[in-house]
Design a protein around this motif. Structure first.
Motif, short mmCIF file in Angstrom:
data_model
loop_
_atom_site.label_atom_id
_atom_site.label_comp_id
_atom_site.label_asym_id
_atom_site.label_seq_id
_atom_site.Cartn_x
_atom_site.Cartn_y
_atom_site.Cartn_z
N LEU A 200 -9.45 1.97 -0.94
CA LEU A 200 -8.92 3.26 -0.49
C LEU A 200 -9.48 3.64 0.88
CD1 LEU A 200 -8.88 5.78 -3.48
CD2 LEU A 200 -6.97 4.66 -2.32
N GLU A 201 -10.79 3.51 1.00
CA GLU A 201 -11.40 3.93 2.25
C GLU A 201 -10.97 3.04 3.40
OE1 GLU A 201 -15.54 5.16 2.03
OE2 GLU A 201 -15.85 4.38 4.06
N THR B 184 -14.30 12.52 1.81
CA THR B 184 -12.86 12.37 1.59
C THR B 184 -12.14 11.82 2.81
OG1 THR B 184 -12.55 14.66 2.27
CG2 THR B 184 -12.75 14.26 -0.08
N THR C 74 -8.20 1.22 3.76
CA THR C 74 -6.81 1.45 4.16
C THR C 74 -6.68 2.77 4.91
OG1 THR C 74 -6.37 2.34 1.96
CG2 THR C 74 -5.74 0.07 2.37
N GLN C 75 -7.36 3.79 4.40
CA GLN C 75 -7.31 5.10 5.06
C GLN C 75 -7.81 5.00 6.50
OE1 GLN C 75 -7.76 7.39 1.61
NE2 GLN C 75 -5.69 7.33 2.40
N THR D 98 0.83 -1.21 0.00
CA THR D 98 0.00 0.00 0.00
C THR D 98 0.87 1.26 0.00
OG1 THR D 98 -0.18 -0.20 2.40
CG2 THR D 98 -2.01 -1.03 1.11
N HIS E 181 -5.43 5.40 9.81
CA HIS E 181 -5.74 6.49 10.74
C HIS E 181 -5.99 5.95 12.14
CE1 HIS E 181 -7.04 9.80 7.69
NE2 HIS E 181 -5.78 9.84 7.96
N GLU F 167 -8.72 14.00 -4.95
CA GLU F 167 -9.89 13.42 -4.28
C GLU F 167 -11.00 14.45 -4.12
OE1 GLU F 167 -11.69 10.12 -2.91
OE2 GLU F 167 -9.64 10.25 -3.69
N PHE G 97 0.61 3.87 -3.06
CA PHE G 97 0.13 5.24 -2.86
C PHE G 97 1.21 6.26 -3.20
CE2 PHE G 97 -3.03 3.39 0.40
CZ PHE G 97 -3.91 3.07 -0.62
N ARG H 133 -13.67 -1.87 6.76
CA ARG H 133 -14.05 -0.48 6.98
C ARG H 133 -15.33 -0.34 7.79
NH1 ARG H 133 -16.44 2.09 1.35
NH2 ARG H 133 -17.42 0.18 0.59
#
Lengths: 164, 164
Positions: free
Chosen positions: B20-21, A68, B23-24, A23, B28, A46, A27, A147
């Motif tokens: 993306l979401e 975002t 991993t973000q 990752t 975080h 984004e 990125f 998520r």
DNA sequence: CCGTAACAGTTGAACTTTCAACAATCCTGC
DNA sequence: GCAGGATTGTTGAAAGTTCAACTGTTACGG
């Protein structure tokens, strides 16, 4: 390294490190190419994408921050830069005096169109080209699973037990 | 959105955004908990881990940069902070006058041990707990496939054809 | 040896992100 | 209507990252 908490198995250890590295590399690479091709950071890109997908090409700052996953502050600064560059404009919201709406301008739309072409090609080249159909499906399922628990209580510090 | 370059299919689009979401959100969250539990950033943690895994608890700056995927500059600043905090010490390399070795100090080792416990638990809670055995294997395979092409030519801008 | 190129690492300035404090507006119950 | 609290968004300073320039060292060709 202590052994008294549930440590990672060797399989997990390897998977985790590979995942982190992949990752990170991905990125970084996408960021750099976006920067080279369009002069945009991933963050700016984004924001422009989210605006471009809205009818009216506009969105409240708060909603934009949600989509975002940026903090309000981060978004404020970022949009200020986009505004200074002439890609976005802000005006206060009609229906809610506290609110601000960000609007994607023509110049920003044009830039995004150009950036998107290059960016999508890069995503394909560095990500999807390495994946089978079933990999893609699996990734979506896993990502959803990961998520979902993180999505809502984004401000919570490891809730243990908190009621009555 | 232009349609003339190979766009993403709906499946890919969904998978990419979910990825993306996820991993973000994951990074975080891990970052924040690490900060709360041990006062370390992910970056600092990574550095301490790499040092701790070396015999002698020390590593040349360049090698440390390679392993962590940090730029030399970023690493320099970061290690300077770790040194100021008393967790790491730097001394110039005996065998190569240009080089610098970073060494993990006892105080840093102790902090890392504490941090690792909490961090591993968090990685398990937010990542591996959502995954089946076969998910883990798949992730490792995919991550390997993705990182391999990115690993080496980390400074190249989309090589098209460059010889003779 | 000496000059030049490559290498290892650091530095300071510019930029981005975070954090905490703030201003302005809206909502709610009295 | 209006006091108190919640919500929306911005701001400035601190912290972290990037970028380009720089120092000092080693390696190489003559």
């Amino acid at each position: 390294m202590p052994e008294d908490v549930a440590w990672l198995t060797d399989d997990e250890q390897r998977a985790w490190r590979a995942f982190l590295e992949a990752t990170q590399l991905l990125f970084h690479r996408l960021d750099r190419e976006l920067q080279q091709d369009a002069g945009l950071s991933q963050a700016e890109y984004e924001i422009l994408v989210r605006l471009s997908e809205m009818p009216g090409l506009s969105l409240r700052m708060g909603e934009l921050a949600n989509q975002t996953l940026f903090s309000r502050s981060r978004l404020s600064h970022a949009v200020a830069r986009l505004e200074a560059a002439g890609w976005v404009r802000r005006h206060s919201c009609v229906t809610d005096g506290r609110g601000t709406e960000a609007v994607l301008l023509d110049k920003g739309k044009a830039l995004l169109d150009k950036a998107a072409r290059a960016h999508v090609a890069a995503v394909r080249r560095y990500f999807f080209d390495q994946l089978s159909k079933s990999d893609v499906a699996r990734i979506e399922r896993i990502a959803d699973a990961v998520r979902e628990p993180l999505r809502d209580d984004s401000g919570a510090g490891r809730v243990v037990c908190e009621d009555v």
